[in-house]
Design a protein around this motif. Structure first.
Motif, PDB file in Angstrom:
ATOM      1  N   TYR A 159       0.874  -1.175   0.000  1.00  0.00           N
ATOM      2  CA  TYR A 159       0.000   0.000   0.000  1.00  0.00           C
ATOM      3  C   TYR A 159       0.904   1.216   0.000  1.00  0.00           C
ATOM      4  O   TYR A 159       1.655   1.451   0.958  1.00  0.00           O
ATOM      5  N   ILE A 160       0.878   1.980  -1.093  1.00  0.00           N
ATOM      6  CA  ILE A 160       1.648   3.216  -1.181  1.00  0.00           C
ATOM      7  C   ILE A 160       0.831   4.313  -0.526  1.00  0.00           C
ATOM      8  O   ILE A 160      -0.197   4.746  -1.050  1.00  0.00           O
ATOM      9  N   GLY A 161       1.255   4.738   0.653  1.00  0.00           N
ATOM     10  CA  GLY A 161       0.526   5.762   1.387  1.00  0.00           C
ATOM     11  C   GLY A 161       1.118   7.136   1.153  1.00  0.00           C
ATOM     12  O   GLY A 161       2.303   7.284   0.860  1.00  0.00           O
ATOM     13  N   SER A 162       0.289   8.139   1.292  1.00  0.00           N
ATOM     14  CA  SER A 162       0.743   9.518   1.149  1.00  0.00           C
ATOM     15  C   SER A 162       1.264  10.017   2.488  1.00  0.00           C
ATOM     16  O   SER A 162       2.467  10.121   2.723  1.00  0.00           O
ATOM     17  N   TRP A 196       1.340  14.043  -1.180  1.00  0.00           N
ATOM     18  CA  TRP A 196       0.225  13.542  -1.981  1.00  0.00           C
ATOM     19  C   TRP A 196       0.645  13.300  -3.421  1.00  0.00           C
ATOM     20  O   TRP A 196      -0.007  12.553  -4.146  1.00  0.00           O
ATOM     21  N   PHE A 197       1.739  13.917  -3.844  1.00  0.00           N
ATOM     22  CA  PHE A 197       2.151  13.778  -5.244  1.00  0.00           C
ATOM     23  C   PHE A 197       3.660  13.973  -5.340  1.00  0.00           C
ATOM     24  O   PHE A 197       4.162  15.085  -5.207  1.00  0.00           O
ATOM     25  N   ASP A 198       4.376  12.881  -5.510  1.00  0.00           N
ATOM     26  CA  ASP A 198       5.828  12.903  -5.691  1.00  0.00           C
ATOM     27  C   ASP A 198       6.170  11.732  -6.594  1.00  0.00           C
ATOM     28  O   ASP A 198       6.546  10.651  -6.131  1.00  0.00           O
ATOM     29  N   PRO A 199       6.017  11.911  -7.918  1.00  0.00           N
ATOM     30  CA  PRO A 199       6.170  10.788  -8.850  1.00  0.00           C
ATOM     31  C   PRO A 199       7.504  10.063  -8.738  1.00  0.00           C
ATOM     32  O   PRO A 199       7.549   8.825  -8.809  1.00  0.00           O
ATOM     33  N   ALA A 200       8.604  10.800  -8.573  1.00  0.00           N
ATOM     34  CA  ALA A 200       9.918  10.159  -8.518  1.00  0.00           C
ATOM     35  C   ALA A 200      10.040   9.268  -7.286  1.00  0.00           C
ATOM     36  O   ALA A 200      10.492   8.111  -7.373  1.00  0.00           O
ATOM     37  N   LYS A 201       9.638   9.782  -6.144  1.00  0.00           N
ATOM     38  CA  LYS A 201       9.733   9.011  -4.910  1.00  0.00           C
ATOM     39  C   LYS A 201       8.783   7.815  -4.936  1.00  0.00           C
ATOM     40  O   LYS A 201       9.126   6.715  -4.487  1.00  0.00           O
ATOM     41  N   GLU A 202       7.592   8.022  -5.476  1.00  0.00           N
ATOM     42  CA  GLU A 202       6.631   6.921  -5.586  1.00  0.00           C
ATOM     43  C   GLU A 202       7.151   5.835  -6.512  1.00  0.00           C
ATOM     44  O   GLU A 202       7.002   4.638  -6.233  1.00  0.00           O
TER      45      GLU A 202
END
Length: 359
Positions: A159-162, A196-202
């Motif tokens: 689960y990728i949490g914010s 809530w939004f960090d594409p590289a880290k996600e």
């Protein structure tokens, strides 16, 4: 008047400019000015996109009675206070703040403008001119967890949490409880991105979890990154968050939780127009249609679809509750006894994770 001519999108970077009144005839009633404050942009294909679709539904339904302003990329911090204050100063009489971290700033500005109505998405406090509105996303997570528990081949879910706030913990626990109900051997690894939004880290987190054997993901982020990585790596897949993201991962998206905000935005604006708006807290879910499960990927076996639908329909008809006991936490303590449930008022105090969750 076209929809486009009534839409104003302000990019944060400097003070928002005052907006002129649009297209009024000599005897026309001045339209209600409605402000929307987003933490991201409508093109995130997720959370912010869902709210902007709701705004568009409001404009379509109410026509020339309303005009809207969207302020994008507003961080959850002191600058949001400036944005809310400027919208109120510009004559917006209904202002929506669409992220949890806006709350303290909205409550402060609401006191300064008692004739302006404010609504805080996913909030947990109200005032005479500030309401909260939310959706029971955790109900959708129970459907997703059922699919994940039945389809995983490694028994490793993630689960990728914010951010670790109650809303996110609700989703994690609901997902894990449903998955372990159909497959007691699964574990759910939680990784927080702290945004809530960090594409590289996600993306980095998703790749690392896949390397550890995870083959099904859930996400509480504002974009489709984890699904895109799942598609690239050829694992079983994951789920869209806030909107249908199948265009970005047609093989990997198993289904999606779709947020339908339009009816709430239409109702709130109409209440302000009618003079009937009042302080309230709303929390609809699957039954009311504010949370919708998207189409099931054709690769999902029929028995899995049937199990998912049994959960979805059980929640809708009231025969199933995602947090019905007995529930043990991941430290071995009983948190909900058999025959009991966590009711709506207790959700916000949940600071623990269900059995099987690694967080």
């Amino acid at each position: 008047m076209s929809m486009l001519s009534r839409r104003n999108i302000l990019k944060i970077g400097g003070a928002a400019a005052a907006l002129p009144l649009l297209g009024q005839g000599a005897f026309a009633q001045e339209p209600l000015k409605v402000g929307f404050v987003l933490i991201g942009t409508p093109d995130d294909n997720g959370w912010n996109h869902g709210h902007d679709m709701g705004r568009e539904a409001m404009e379509e339904a109410l026509g020339s009675k309303v005009t809207s302003t969207v302020v994008t990329n507003v961080a959850e911090g002191p600058d949001s206070e400036r944005v809310f204050r400027e919208l109120a100063q510009q004559g917006h009489k209904l202002i929506f703040g669409t992220s949890f971290g806006f709350g303290d700033y909205m409550l402060k500005v609401a006191k300064e403008f008692p004739d302006v109505k404010f609504e805080w998405a996913t909030g947990n406090a109200t005032s005479p001119n500030l309401s909260t509105y939310n959706a029971k996303f955790h109900e959708g997570r129970a459907v997703l967890g059922t699919i994940a528990g039945m389809m995983t081949e490694t028994n490793k879910l993630a689960y990728i949490g914010s951010i670790p706030i109650p809303e996110v913990r609700m989703g994690i626990n609901s997902f894990a409880l449903a998955a372990r109900k159909v497959n007691p051997d699964v574990s759910v690894k939680v990784v927080y991105i702290d945004s809530w939004f960090d594409p590289a880290k996600e993306a980095d987190a998703t790749r690392a979890l896949i390397d550890q054997g995870v083959d099904v993901f859930a996400s509480h982020m504002d974009g489709p990154v984890s699904l895109q990585i799942a598609e690239e790596r050829g694992i079983i897949g994951g789920f869209g968050q806030g909107a249908d993201m199948s265009a970005f991962a047609p093989k990997a998206q198993l289904t999606s939780i779709i947020d339908v905000w339009g009816p709430h935005y239409i109702e709130a604006a109409q209440q302000v127009l009618d003079g009937t708006w009042a302080e309230s807290s709303t929390w609809p879910g699957l039954k009311e249609g504010e949370v919708v499960i998207g189409p099931y990927n054709e690769k999902i076996p029929a028995d899995v679809v049937a199990a998912a639908e049994k959960v979805r329909m059980g929640i809708i008809d009231g025969s199933l509750h995602p947090f019905a006991g007995p529930i043990m936490d991941n430290a071995g303590t009983e948190r909900v006894a058999a025959g009991d449930i966590i009711d709506d008022g207790e959700f916000w105090a949940v600071d623990w994770y269900a059995a099987g969750v690694e967080a």
